[in-house]
Design a protein around this motif. Structure first.
Motif, PDB file in Angstrom:
ATOM      1  N   HIS A 191      11.382  -0.417 -11.254  1.00 35.45           N
ATOM      2  CA  HIS A 191       9.929  -0.340 -11.404  1.00 35.45           C
ATOM      3  C   HIS A 191       9.255  -0.050 -10.059  1.00 35.45           C
ATOM      4  O   HIS A 191       9.415  -0.809  -9.104  1.00 35.45           O
ATOM      5  CB  HIS A 191       9.370  -1.653 -11.953  1.00 35.45           C
ATOM      6  N   ASN A 192       8.499   1.031  -9.985  1.00 37.55           N
ATOM      7  CA  ASN A 192       7.695   1.325  -8.807  1.00 37.55           C
ATOM      8  C   ASN A 192       6.356   0.614  -8.949  1.00 37.55           C
ATOM      9  O   ASN A 192       5.636   0.820  -9.925  1.00 37.55           O
ATOM     10  CB  ASN A 192       7.484   2.833  -8.694  1.00 37.55           C
ATOM     11  N   LEU A 193       6.018  -0.252  -7.955  1.00 36.37           N
ATOM     12  CA  LEU A 193       4.773  -1.018  -8.016  1.00 36.37           C
ATOM     13  C   LEU A 193       3.598  -0.144  -7.564  1.00 36.37           C
ATOM     14  O   LEU A 193       3.376   0.057  -6.370  1.00 36.37           O
ATOM     15  CB  LEU A 193       4.855  -2.278  -7.144  1.00 36.37           C
ATOM     16  N   THR A 194       2.896   0.399  -8.541  1.00 40.18           N
ATOM     17  CA  THR A 194       1.711   1.215  -8.259  1.00 40.18           C
ATOM     18  C   THR A 194       0.429   0.407  -8.433  1.00 40.18           C
ATOM     19  O   THR A 194      -0.665   0.957  -8.297  1.00 40.18           O
ATOM     20  CB  THR A 194       1.678   2.427  -9.189  1.00 40.18           C
ATOM     21  N   GLN A 195       0.570  -0.866  -8.725  1.00 40.96           N
ATOM     22  CA  GLN A 195      -0.561  -1.766  -8.878  1.00 40.96           C
ATOM     23  C   GLN A 195      -0.090  -3.176  -8.526  1.00 40.96           C
ATOM     24  O   GLN A 195       1.092  -3.393  -8.220  1.00 40.96           O
ATOM     25  CB  GLN A 195      -1.081  -1.737 -10.313  1.00 40.96           C
ATOM     26  N   ALA A 242      10.701  -3.036  -0.329  1.00 47.23           N
ATOM     27  CA  ALA A 242       9.767  -2.097   0.290  1.00 47.23           C
ATOM     28  C   ALA A 242      10.577  -0.940   0.864  1.00 47.23           C
ATOM     29  O   ALA A 242      11.504  -1.160   1.657  1.00 47.23           O
ATOM     30  CB  ALA A 242       8.973  -2.775   1.390  1.00 47.23           C
ATOM     31  N   LYS A 243      10.263   0.277   0.457  1.00 44.44           N
ATOM     32  CA  LYS A 243      10.993   1.449   0.910  1.00 44.44           C
ATOM     33  C   LYS A 243      10.183   2.168   1.986  1.00 44.44           C
ATOM     34  O   LYS A 243       9.225   2.884   1.708  1.00 44.44           O
ATOM     35  CB  LYS A 243      11.286   2.382  -0.261  1.00 44.44           C
ATOM     36  N   PHE A 244      10.584   1.932   3.236  1.00 44.19           N
ATOM     37  CA  PHE A 244       9.915   2.536   4.385  1.00 44.19           C
ATOM     38  C   PHE A 244      10.660   3.811   4.761  1.00 44.19           C
ATOM     39  O   PHE A 244      11.782   3.754   5.280  1.00 44.19           O
ATOM     40  CB  PHE A 244       9.901   1.560   5.569  1.00 44.19           C
ATOM     41  N   LYS A 245      10.055   4.959   4.509  1.00 45.76           N
ATOM     42  CA  LYS A 245      10.740   6.238   4.713  1.00 45.76           C
ATOM     43  C   LYS A 245      10.735   6.685   6.171  1.00 45.76           C
ATOM     44  O   LYS A 245      11.560   7.504   6.574  1.00 45.76           O
ATOM     45  CB  LYS A 245      10.098   7.310   3.843  1.00 45.76           C
ATOM     46  N   LYS A 246       9.807   6.180   6.965  1.00 41.03           N
ATOM     47  CA  LYS A 246       9.715   6.580   8.364  1.00 41.03           C
ATOM     48  C   LYS A 246       9.101   5.443   9.172  1.00 41.03           C
ATOM     49  O   LYS A 246       8.444   4.554   8.610  1.00 41.03           O
ATOM     50  CB  LYS A 246       8.882   7.848   8.516  1.00 41.03           C
ATOM     51  N   GLY A 249       6.464   3.414  11.351  1.00 43.74           N
ATOM     52  CA  GLY A 249       5.015   3.445  11.313  1.00 43.74           C
ATOM     53  C   GLY A 249       4.429   2.138  10.840  1.00 43.74           C
ATOM     54  O   GLY A 249       5.129   1.126  10.706  1.00 43.74           O
ATOM     55  N   GLU A 250       3.120   2.151  10.601  1.00 48.01           N
ATOM     56  CA  GLU A 250       2.411   0.959  10.155  1.00 48.01           C
ATOM     57  C   GLU A 250       2.274   0.959   8.638  1.00 48.01           C
ATOM     58  O   GLU A 250       1.996   1.999   8.022  1.00 48.01           O
ATOM     59  CB  GLU A 250       1.037   0.880  10.808  1.00 48.01           C
ATOM     60  N   TYR A 251       2.449  -0.225   8.064  1.00 51.45           N
ATOM     61  CA  TYR A 251       2.381  -0.410   6.618  1.00 51.45           C
ATOM     62  C   TYR A 251       1.575  -1.677   6.327  1.00 51.45           C
ATOM     63  O   TYR A 251       1.445  -2.552   7.187  1.00 51.45           O
ATOM     64  CB  TYR A 251       3.779  -0.518   6.012  1.00 51.45           C
ATOM     65  N   THR A 252       1.077  -1.769   5.094  1.00 53.87           N
ATOM     66  CA  THR A 252       0.208  -2.883   4.732  1.00 53.87           C
ATOM     67  C   THR A 252       0.692  -3.580   3.474  1.00 53.87           C
ATOM     68  O   THR A 252       1.040  -2.924   2.481  1.00 53.87           O
ATOM     69  CB  THR A 252      -1.238  -2.388   4.516  1.00 53.87           C
ATOM     70  N   ILE A 253       0.716  -4.899   3.534  1.00 53.80           N
ATOM     71  CA  ILE A 253       1.000  -5.714   2.349  1.00 53.80           C
ATOM     72  C   ILE A 253      -0.288  -6.411   1.933  1.00 53.80           C
ATOM     73  O   ILE A 253      -1.066  -6.864   2.784  1.00 53.80           O
ATOM     74  CB  ILE A 253       2.127  -6.738   2.605  1.00 53.80           C
ATOM     75  N   SER A 274       0.821  -1.214   0.000  1.00 52.69           N
ATOM     76  CA  SER A 274       0.000   0.000   0.000  1.00 52.69           C
ATOM     77  C   SER A 274       0.853   1.261   0.000  1.00 52.69           C
ATOM     78  O   SER A 274       1.987   1.280   0.512  1.00 52.69           O
ATOM     79  CB  SER A 274      -0.923   0.007   1.223  1.00 52.69           C
ATOM     80  N   ASP A 275       0.317   2.314  -0.601  1.00 56.68           N
ATOM     81  CA  ASP A 275       0.965   3.627  -0.722  1.00 56.68           C
ATOM     82  C   ASP A 275       2.141   3.599  -1.698  1.00 56.68           C
ATOM     83  O   ASP A 275       3.041   4.462  -1.627  1.00 56.68           O
ATOM     84  CB  ASP A 275       1.424   4.148   0.651  1.00 56.68           C
ATOM     85  N   ASP A 276       2.146   2.605  -2.592  1.00 57.05           N
ATOM     86  CA  ASP A 276       3.140   2.553  -3.682  1.00 57.05           C
ATOM     87  C   ASP A 276       4.581   2.518  -3.170  1.00 57.05           C
ATOM     88  O   ASP A 276       5.480   3.108  -3.782  1.00 57.05           O
ATOM     89  CB  ASP A 276       2.967   3.758  -4.620  1.00 57.05           C
TER      90      ASP A 276
END
Length: 474
Positions: free
Chosen positions: A394-398, A427-431, A433-437, A385-387
């Motif tokens: 390749h950035n996974l936007t879908q 997965a590039k986590f910039k900060k 927090g919570e993220y979703t796969i 989620s959140d690209d």
């Protein structure tokens, strides 16, 4: 075998927060005893009106025990007897559905097995055990008895208490019933009703009959919907295996009327102070499972979680094998979906990252038995989620294909395929927090044991570490 009545239901959002702090009849973390029928071995005595019990206890008992476990009161359940028809035969040629349900609950939710009694196996032991718990009752340590079967078993326990000189203990016994049938049904002419048990106690016992917990013709009320299992489908689709198991216990009724767990409404009333409980409220209470797991968090650059944490739904199913972490995995049981993702088969899980950075994303997977080592049963669609997902440049936007390959064991692997490029997924986590796969089923039979993300570690280091742990958390 209870007479349905209709009851109004207060809207969940107003009722449940109050329920969580309200308990019935002065209940305050006190001892609980329960006795249920559920006998499936036929009793053909000429005085027995029906040879077998109403099969509703086969589902109601596991749900009642799940409620107690959810509210962390397993240690307060000091007695549970079942198949409590007095003078009924042992289960020798019929399936003992009550024993199966009870034993499944004991295993899943950490109950003390020594407090459970299959009455026909040793009636005297079961009666004396309940009598001993009743005899302990004082103003400071009362006993709350949930009445889920005919009254004779309870009557005999009360008689035993009195014969042993402990009649004053009965001043501190509370009985909850919802069924005139259970209160008054006599398996033999010599048996006794609940009213006779109260009279025997010289009216010391405190009796409370709540509203009948059935409203089978109005499925959104109370605890019964007859042959309509739709109100229970959330159990089937839950990611907690124990809740899925509850759903499985509903399907043994010979007339397919197993969508009835009405006796559990008495436990809900005792512990939450609400005699208008229903399946919608239960769903809300069970949202995070029965025994809630710690939230998964990344630790020292490694995140690992078991695939059964996904919100299993659609064509995703829960599987069991000793080679999987904790003996469980998920698998995609739908048709191949090579052309495009079908969002009906989307599952998701949200996790916490404490240390930002770029994390390699892998899974521990296995192909179905007849397709191992091939290009079948080995992939799913993935989207972060959140690209935040990348495969090379390749950035996974879908959703994009994510695949692996295995032999007989679950293995750590995973490669993203975008157009014709095959790259490791990052997965590039910039900060923090919570993220979703998110995953969507793509190829039939794919088995997933765990999801793994890591940074500043080699694949070999990760393989070594995940052998020592099942998941990561703070």
């Amino acid at each position: 075998m209870k007479i349905p009545i209709y009851a109004s239901v207060i809207i969940l959002m107003f009722l449940l927060p109050k329920s969580l702090i309200a308990q019935a009849l002065g209940y305050n973390n006190n001892r609980i005893a329960i006795s249920a029928d559920g006998n499936n071995q036929a009793d053909f005595h000429p005085e027995a009106r029906w040879p077998r019990a109403d099969p509703d206890d086969w589902g109601g008992t596991p749900v009642a025990l799940s409620l107690i476990a959810k509210l962390s009161k397993q240690d307060k359940l000091v007695h549970f007897s079942y198949n409590n028809f007095i003078a009924a035969p042992k289960h020798t040629s019929e399936t003992n559905y009550m024993a199966d349900g009870v034993n499944g609950a004991i295993t899943r939710w950490n109950y003390d097995a020594s407090r459970f009694f299959d009455v026909p196996e040793n009636p005297e032991t079961a009666i004396k055990h309940l009598a001993s718990e009743i005899s302990k009752s004082t103003a400071q340590d009362p006993l709350y008895f949930i009445h889920m079967g005919p009254s004779e078993f309870f009557y005999l326990s009360i008689k035993h208490v009195i014969e042993n000189g402990n009649i004053e203990a009965l001043n501190h016994v509370y009985v909850i019933s919802h069924s005139g049938y259970n209160d008054n049904h006599l398996r033999r002419k010599s048996h006794h009703t609940m009213n006779q048990a109260i009279i025997l106690s010289e009216n010391r016992i405190k009796y409370k009959k709540i509203k009948d917990q059935n409203a089978c013709n109005i499925p959104d009320k109370l605890w019964c919907s007859g042959t309509n299992f739709t109100p229970f489908h959330w159990m089937r689709d839950h990611n907690d295996e124990g809740i899925q198991w509850l759903y499985s216990r509903l399907h043994f009724h010979p007339d397919k009327r197993g969508a009835d767990v009405s006796d559990a409404g008495m436990v809900y009333y005792l512990l939450l102070g609400d005699e208008d409980g229903n399946l919608t409220k239960l769903k809300s209470l069970f949202n995070n499972g029965i025994l809630e797991k710690k939230k998964v968090e990344e630790k020292n650059g490694l995140l690992v979680f078991e695939a059964e944490r996904f919100n299993i739904k659609g064509k995703w199913k829960l599987g069991f094998h000793s080679s999987a972490s904790s003996g469980k995995f998920i698998y995609y049981d739908g048709a191949n979906a090579y052309e495009k993702p079908d969002v009906k088969n989307k599952i998701s899980y949200t996790f916490k990252i404490n240390t930002p950075g770029n994390y390699t994303v892998k899974w521990v997977m296995r192909q179905p038995k007849d397709e191992r080592g091939t290009d079948k049963g080995n992939d799913a669609y993935v989207y972060l989620s959140d690209d935040i997902g990348f495969a090379g440049s390749h950035n996974l936007t879908q959703y994009e294909k994510f695949y692996g390959r295995s032999q007989n064991d679950f293995v750590l692997n995973g490669v993203a395929e975008v157009k014709t490029d095959h790259k490791w997924l990052t997965a590039k986590f910039k900060k923090p927090g919570e993220y979703t796969i998110n995953l969507i089923g793509r190829s039939h039979g794919l088995q997933i044991d765990r999801i793994v993300m890591f940074k500043d570690l080699t694949l070999e280091q990760v393989e070594s570490q995940i052998k020592e742990i099942t998941e990561t958390s703070k």
